[in-house]
Motif scaffolding. Structure first.
Motif, PDB file in Angstrom:
ATOM      1  N   UNK A 283      42.091  29.919  31.649  1.00  0.00           N
ATOM      2  CA  UNK A 283      41.942  30.080  30.203  1.00  0.00           C
ATOM      3  C   UNK A 283      41.071  31.280  29.854  1.00  0.00           C
ATOM      4  N   UNK A 284      39.937  31.457  30.558  1.00  0.00           N
ATOM      5  CA  UNK A 284      39.025  32.559  30.273  1.00  0.00           C
ATOM      6  C   UNK A 284      39.731  33.896  30.433  1.00  0.00           C
ATOM      7  N   UNK A 285      40.497  34.053  31.532  1.00  0.00           N
ATOM      8  CA  UNK A 285      41.209  35.307  31.772  1.00  0.00           C
ATOM      9  C   UNK A 285      42.209  35.616  30.658  1.00  0.00           C
ATOM     10  N   UNK A 286      42.925  34.597  30.212  1.00  0.00           N
ATOM     11  CA  UNK A 286      43.915  34.802  29.153  1.00  0.00           C
ATOM     12  C   UNK A 286      43.250  35.235  27.849  1.00  0.00           C
TER      13      UNK A 286
ATOM     14  N   UNK B 276      38.106  41.020  38.802  1.00  0.00           N
ATOM     15  CA  UNK B 276      39.481  40.552  39.033  1.00  0.00           C
ATOM     16  C   UNK B 276      40.472  41.035  37.975  1.00  0.00           C
ATOM     17  N   UNK B 277      39.996  41.831  37.033  1.00  0.00           N
ATOM     18  CA  UNK B 277      40.859  42.318  35.955  1.00  0.00           C
ATOM     19  C   UNK B 277      41.283  43.757  36.227  1.00  0.00           C
ATOM     20  N   UNK B 278      42.381  44.190  35.610  1.00  0.00           N
ATOM     21  CA  UNK B 278      42.811  45.586  35.776  1.00  0.00           C
ATOM     22  C   UNK B 278      41.808  46.550  35.145  1.00  0.00           C
ATOM     23  N   UNK B 279      41.803  47.781  35.629  1.00  0.00           N
ATOM     24  CA  UNK B 279      40.843  48.775  35.148  1.00  0.00           C
ATOM     25  C   UNK B 279      41.059  49.140  33.680  1.00  0.00           C
ATOM     26  N   UNK B 280      42.235  48.810  33.145  1.00  0.00           N
ATOM     27  CA  UNK B 280      42.524  49.125  31.746  1.00  0.00           C
ATOM     28  C   UNK B 280      41.907  48.117  30.774  1.00  0.00           C
TER      29      UNK B 280
ATOM     30  N   UNK C 164      35.298  48.665  30.853  1.00  0.00           N
ATOM     31  CA  UNK C 164      34.887  50.054  30.694  1.00  0.00           C
ATOM     32  C   UNK C 164      33.361  50.143  30.746  1.00  0.00           C
ATOM     33  N   UNK C 165      32.861  51.340  30.885  1.00  0.00           N
ATOM     34  CA  UNK C 165      31.408  51.527  30.868  1.00  0.00           C
ATOM     35  C   UNK C 165      30.907  51.479  29.424  1.00  0.00           C
TER      36      UNK C 165
END
Length: 248
Positions: free
Chosen positions: A2-5, A99-103, A108-109
């Protein structure tokens, strides 16, 4: 998960509405039961605690963003806010979004502007957001494990609060409208992290002529009911402008 979504669902919108690479983190202090407390939130599925924070809309300034974020979490308006530092270390969010994509927006920084906020504990109604499973007041002496650099942000906020005690309306913003002299002394002792002599503290506070003694006392205790006071706000602001000039 759920958190990831939730994170991924908010990311696309974030790129459109927020200023890139800029965030706000707020150290919210409240005083209750003679204890100085700070508001903390726990992220879902991470089991780490964080300070309330968020991002800056493209149509608002920093203080507006901090006020919006705090209103959404506390329901309180006209909160006293003080900007105190920018936190800019590289890789501040390492480990949280690996665990998430860089986009992902959150990966981001971000340079984070720290604000400390002073609230009347009794005027706050806590509201959880979609990212959290807990939002609680914690004593500053019993803080949980923080994510990222949020412990450093808290430590700097408390250090700033201590340094500005004689120049900002800290007592007025944290105490209820009516308070006792022992409550005021306890607040000072907690912020300064040391015991103060009762007689000296009372004399100094009365000498400033910033307190109005009320014709009523605090009821319900086993001992003699202490007198109630309130701040004379006009005199208090003038005294702070000049500085209270005390080496506590």
């Amino acid at each position: 998960m759920e958190f990831n979504k939730i994170i991924e669902g908010k990311s696309a919108e974030a790129w459109d509405i927020y200023i890139p690479n800029l965030s706000v983190d707020c150290v919210v202090f409240g005083f209750h039961d003679t204890t100085l407390k700070v508001l903390v939130t726990r992220l879902k599925e991470v089991d780490l605690w964080a300070l309330p924070g968020g991002y800056v809309l493209k149509i608002e300034n920093l203080k507006e963003a901090a006020n919006r974020i705090l209103f959404s979490r506390t329901g309180a308006e006209n909160i006293y806010l003080q900007e105190f530092k920018v936190f800019s270390d590289l890789n501040r969010s390492d480990g949280i979004f690996d665990d998430f994509p860089d986009t992902l927006w959150n990966k981001q920084r971000f340079l984070s502007v720290g604000f400390y906020a002073l609230v009347d504990f009794h005027h706050v109604n806590l509201v959880m957001d979609d990212f959290s499973d807990a939002l609680e007041w914690k004593s500053i002496d019993e803080l949980p494990d923080f994510m990222m650099d949020h412990r450093s942000i808290f430590d700097k906020a408390l250090e700033t609060l201590r340094r500005q005690l004689n120049h900002k309306p800290i007592g007025y913003s944290l105490l209820p409208e009516k308070f006792t002299m022992p409550e005021l002394q306890k607040l000072y002792e907690i912020i300064l992290a040391k015991k103060l002599n009762r007689g000296n503290f009372y004399r100094k506070m009365l000498r400033y002529d910033i307190l109005e003694k009320l014709e009523e006392s605090r009821k319900g205790g086993a001992h003699k009911a202490p007198d109630l006071y309130k701040f004379d706000l006009e005199k208090y602001r003038l005294a702070l402008k000049n500085g209270l000039n005390e080496g506590w």
